[in-house]
Design an enzyme around this catalytic site. Structure first.
Site, PDB file in Angstrom:
ATOM      1  N   ASP A 132      -4.989  -3.914  -5.658  1.00 31.14           N
ATOM      2  CA  ASP A 132      -3.987  -3.510  -4.680  1.00 31.14           C
ATOM      3  C   ASP A 132      -3.063  -4.720  -4.500  1.00 31.14           C
ATOM      4  O   ASP A 132      -3.455  -5.738  -3.940  1.00 31.14           O
ATOM      5  CB  ASP A 132      -4.694  -3.128  -3.369  1.00 31.14           C
ATOM      6  CG  ASP A 132      -3.727  -2.706  -2.276  1.00 31.14           C
ATOM      7  OD1 ASP A 132      -2.560  -3.138  -2.305  1.00 31.14           O
ATOM      8  OD2 ASP A 132      -4.158  -1.975  -1.361  1.00 31.14           O
ATOM      9  N   TYR A 148      -8.491  -3.622   2.910  1.00 29.45           N
ATOM     10  CA  TYR A 148      -7.558  -2.923   3.795  1.00 29.45           C
ATOM     11  C   TYR A 148      -8.323  -1.782   4.486  1.00 29.45           C
ATOM     12  O   TYR A 148      -9.107  -1.073   3.841  1.00 29.45           O
ATOM     13  CB  TYR A 148      -6.392  -2.376   2.961  1.00 29.45           C
ATOM     14  CG  TYR A 148      -5.532  -1.416   3.732  1.00 29.45           C
ATOM     15  CD1 TYR A 148      -4.659  -1.861   4.718  1.00 29.45           C
ATOM     16  CD2 TYR A 148      -5.606  -0.047   3.500  1.00 29.45           C
ATOM     17  CE1 TYR A 148      -3.891  -0.971   5.438  1.00 29.45           C
ATOM     18  CE2 TYR A 148      -4.828   0.850   4.220  1.00 29.45           C
ATOM     19  CZ  TYR A 148      -3.981   0.369   5.195  1.00 29.45           C
ATOM     20  OH  TYR A 148      -3.223   1.260   5.914  1.00 29.45           O
ATOM     21  N   LYS A 208       5.356  -0.620   2.207  1.00 35.21           N
ATOM     22  CA  LYS A 208       5.486  -2.005   2.673  1.00 35.21           C
ATOM     23  C   LYS A 208       6.640  -2.695   1.943  1.00 35.21           C
ATOM     24  O   LYS A 208       7.770  -2.289   2.105  1.00 35.21           O
ATOM     25  CB  LYS A 208       4.148  -2.727   2.499  1.00 35.21           C
ATOM     26  CG  LYS A 208       2.919  -1.898   2.919  1.00 35.21           C
ATOM     27  CD  LYS A 208       2.875  -1.569   4.397  1.00 35.21           C
ATOM     28  CE  LYS A 208       1.849  -0.503   4.748  1.00 35.21           C
ATOM     29  NZ  LYS A 208       0.482  -0.758   4.298  1.00 35.21           N
ATOM     30  N   ARG A 221       5.697  19.260  -7.116  1.00 33.63           N
ATOM     31  CA  ARG A 221       4.297  18.804  -7.086  1.00 33.63           C
ATOM     32  C   ARG A 221       3.829  18.247  -8.429  1.00 33.63           C
ATOM     33  O   ARG A 221       2.883  17.479  -8.490  1.00 33.63           O
ATOM     34  CB  ARG A 221       3.349  19.911  -6.620  1.00 33.63           C
ATOM     35  CG  ARG A 221       1.905  19.394  -6.511  1.00 33.63           C
ATOM     36  CD  ARG A 221       0.915  20.385  -5.945  1.00 33.63           C
ATOM     37  NE  ARG A 221       1.059  21.712  -6.466  1.00 33.63           N
ATOM     38  CZ  ARG A 221       0.690  22.081  -7.709  1.00 33.63           C
ATOM     39  NH1 ARG A 221       0.158  21.227  -8.535  1.00 33.63           N
ATOM     40  NH2 ARG A 221       0.857  23.336  -8.095  1.00 33.63           N
TER      41      ARG A 221
HETATM   42  C1  PLP Z   1      -0.685  -0.013   4.073  1.00 36.14           C
HETATM   43  C2  PLP Z   1      -1.626  -0.392   2.996  1.00 36.14           C
HETATM   44  C3  PLP Z   1      -2.292   0.586   2.239  1.00 36.14           C
HETATM   45  C4  PLP Z   1      -2.143   2.071   2.521  1.00 36.14           C
HETATM   46  O1  PLP Z   1      -0.867   2.510   2.267  1.00 36.14           O
HETATM   47  P1  PLP Z   1      -0.161   3.766   3.006  1.00 36.14           P
HETATM   48  O2  PLP Z   1       1.181   3.762   2.390  1.00 36.14           O
HETATM   49  O3  PLP Z   1      -0.188   3.508   4.470  1.00 36.14           O
HETATM   50  O4  PLP Z   1      -0.987   4.973   2.640  1.00 36.14           O
HETATM   51  C5  PLP Z   1      -3.119   0.163   1.226  1.00 36.14           C
HETATM   52  N1  PLP Z   1      -3.313  -1.155   0.969  1.00 36.14           N
HETATM   53  C6  PLP Z   1      -2.707  -2.112   1.680  1.00 36.14           C
HETATM   54  C7  PLP Z   1      -2.965  -3.538   1.352  1.00 36.14           C
HETATM   55  C8  PLP Z   1      -1.843  -1.775   2.712  1.00 36.14           C
HETATM   56  O5  PLP Z   1      -1.249  -2.741   3.425  1.00 36.14           O
END
Ligand code: PLP
Length: 379
Positions: free
Chosen positions: A173, A101, A198, A47
């Site tokens: 992001d 998002y 992703k 952790r």
């Molecule tokens: C999927 C996504 C998130 C969230 O991510 P998780 O791994 O599902 O928690 C945040 N921002 C964008 C642009 C995303 O595509």
């Protein structure tokens, strides 16, 4: 090193553990006490994000984003919430880009207010409107490098300038672009966030997140991450490390295939519009060309009125109808049924999201097979 080399070697532990070429998985919750290294926590514990699997990934992810430091976390949302919790406090105010998002949007509207953090939505197309939204307690500006599902791109240099002038943390992001196509830190952003679920991992088989920033900012976030508990499991660290090895190859292929598919769709009589920053007539093309090395693997397109989106996606055979993105397999989703389902058709229309809009995450299949699949479904 160059990015193609960094994805394999940056931050590796030397000497190799028992000579292993691939990183061993340190599936141990705790570790025997050792003489503490000066800059590390004296206790190693999963952790606390300081097992060998975490430390390697943190160094490698920092290198990929050209940051001084980075932290791998249990999800993209953990990365986003840790950033908010670490940089903001009750009484602060934040600027958020419109059309976030969905998970980030839900976090903002449900959780920030009850923590005493206020926010305003920013229209990224109108930089002249931003200054009026800044208050004495405004601390940060949060944006996305490419937004879902219309693939809008903000004037990223204008965001950085604005934040520097107003002494705000600039947070981005960068999930959709990936560090292959865009690196926000060298442009001047303070914090870069990824859903590593992703493109970074790229195989649709885990959930993870990343924050990269300067050393002082990461030092601010690490104790918050440790206390709130968003640690990634070592086995998942291993899978993410393995996925990242092919990041550059995958994204290069996805950039190329998405460009071909966008061009193909544009020529189809049953397709009304195609949203892809690599198309010269896309509103974000100029900004994307200025800031990005590649236009990415994400696009969306609207069918002409007489073809329902659901009927179209049900006819696809190679491409799967599933949410999420950035993996090796191509995926489609219908924003009106998924990411934007909690709005009315009217609200969606006001945002430019029609009922028969389809989002496509282009995978690494042979592009001819993808085009054939799309063509068959268009009928
Ligand atoms: C999927 C996504 C998130 C969230 O991510 P998780 O791994 O599902 O928690 C945040 N921002 C964008 C642009 C995303 O595509």
């Amino acid at each position: 090193m160059k990015l193609k080399t960094e994805v394999l070697h940056s931050g590796s532990h030397f000497p190799r553990y028992a000579g292993a070429v691939a990183s061993p998985i340190f599936q141990s919750a705790t570790f025997a006490q050792q003489t503490p290294e000066s800059d590390e926590h004296p206790i190693r514990y999963i952790r606390l994000n300081n097992t060998p699997n975490h430390l390697l990934l943190n160094r490698r992810l920092a290198a990929l984003e050209e940051g001084e430091a980075a932290l791998v976390m249990s999800s993209g949302m953990a990365a986003i919430s840790t950033t908010f919790l670490g940089l903001l406090k009750s009484g602060d105010h934040l600027l958020l880009q419109k059309h976030l998002y969905g998970g980030t949007y839900a976090l903002a509207v449900n959780d920030l207010p009850r923590m005493g953090i206020a926010f305003d939505w920013v229209d990224l197309d109108r930089p002249e409107s931003w200054q009026n939204l800044v208050k004495p307690n405004t601390r940060a500006f949060y944006t996305e490098s490419i937004s879902n599902p219309l693939m809008a791109v903000p004037d990223l240099a204008a965001v950085v300038d604005f934040c520097q002038k107003n002494r705000l943390y600039s947070i981005i992001d960068n999930t959709f672009a990936s560090p292959v196509n865009f690196k926000p830190l060298p442009l001047g952003f303070d914090v870069v966030i990824h859903s590593a679920t992703k493109y970074l991992n790229g195989h649709s088989d885990l959930v993870a997140g990343v924050v990269a920033a300067s050393q002082p900012l990461i030092e601010k976030l690490l104790p918050v991450l440790n206390r709130f508990g968003g640690a990634l499991d070592p086995h998942t660290c291993f899978l993410l490390e393995r996925g990242i090895k092919t990041l550059v190859l995958r994204v290069a292929q996805q950039n190329e295939s998405a460009q071909k598919i966008a061009g193909y769709l544009q020529e189809q009589p049953s397709v009304a519009t195609v949203n892809y920053p690599g198309l010269p007539d896309h509103p974000a093309h100029g900004l994307a060309r200025r800031f990005f090395k590649g236009y990415g693997g994400m696009l969306s397109f609207a069918l002409r009125g007489d073809m329902p989106a659901r009927e179209f996606v049900q006819r696809l055979k190679v491409i799967t109808d599933a949410p999420s993105l950035g993996g090796v397999e191509s995926l489609v989703s219908i924003p009106a049924e998924t990411s934007h389902a909690n709005m009315s058709a009217r609200e969606r229309a006001a945002m430019g999201i029609s009922e028969n809009l389809i989002r496509l995450s282009v995978g690494i299949e042979d592009v001819e097979d993808l085009i054939e699949d799309l063509g068959r479904a268009l009928g």
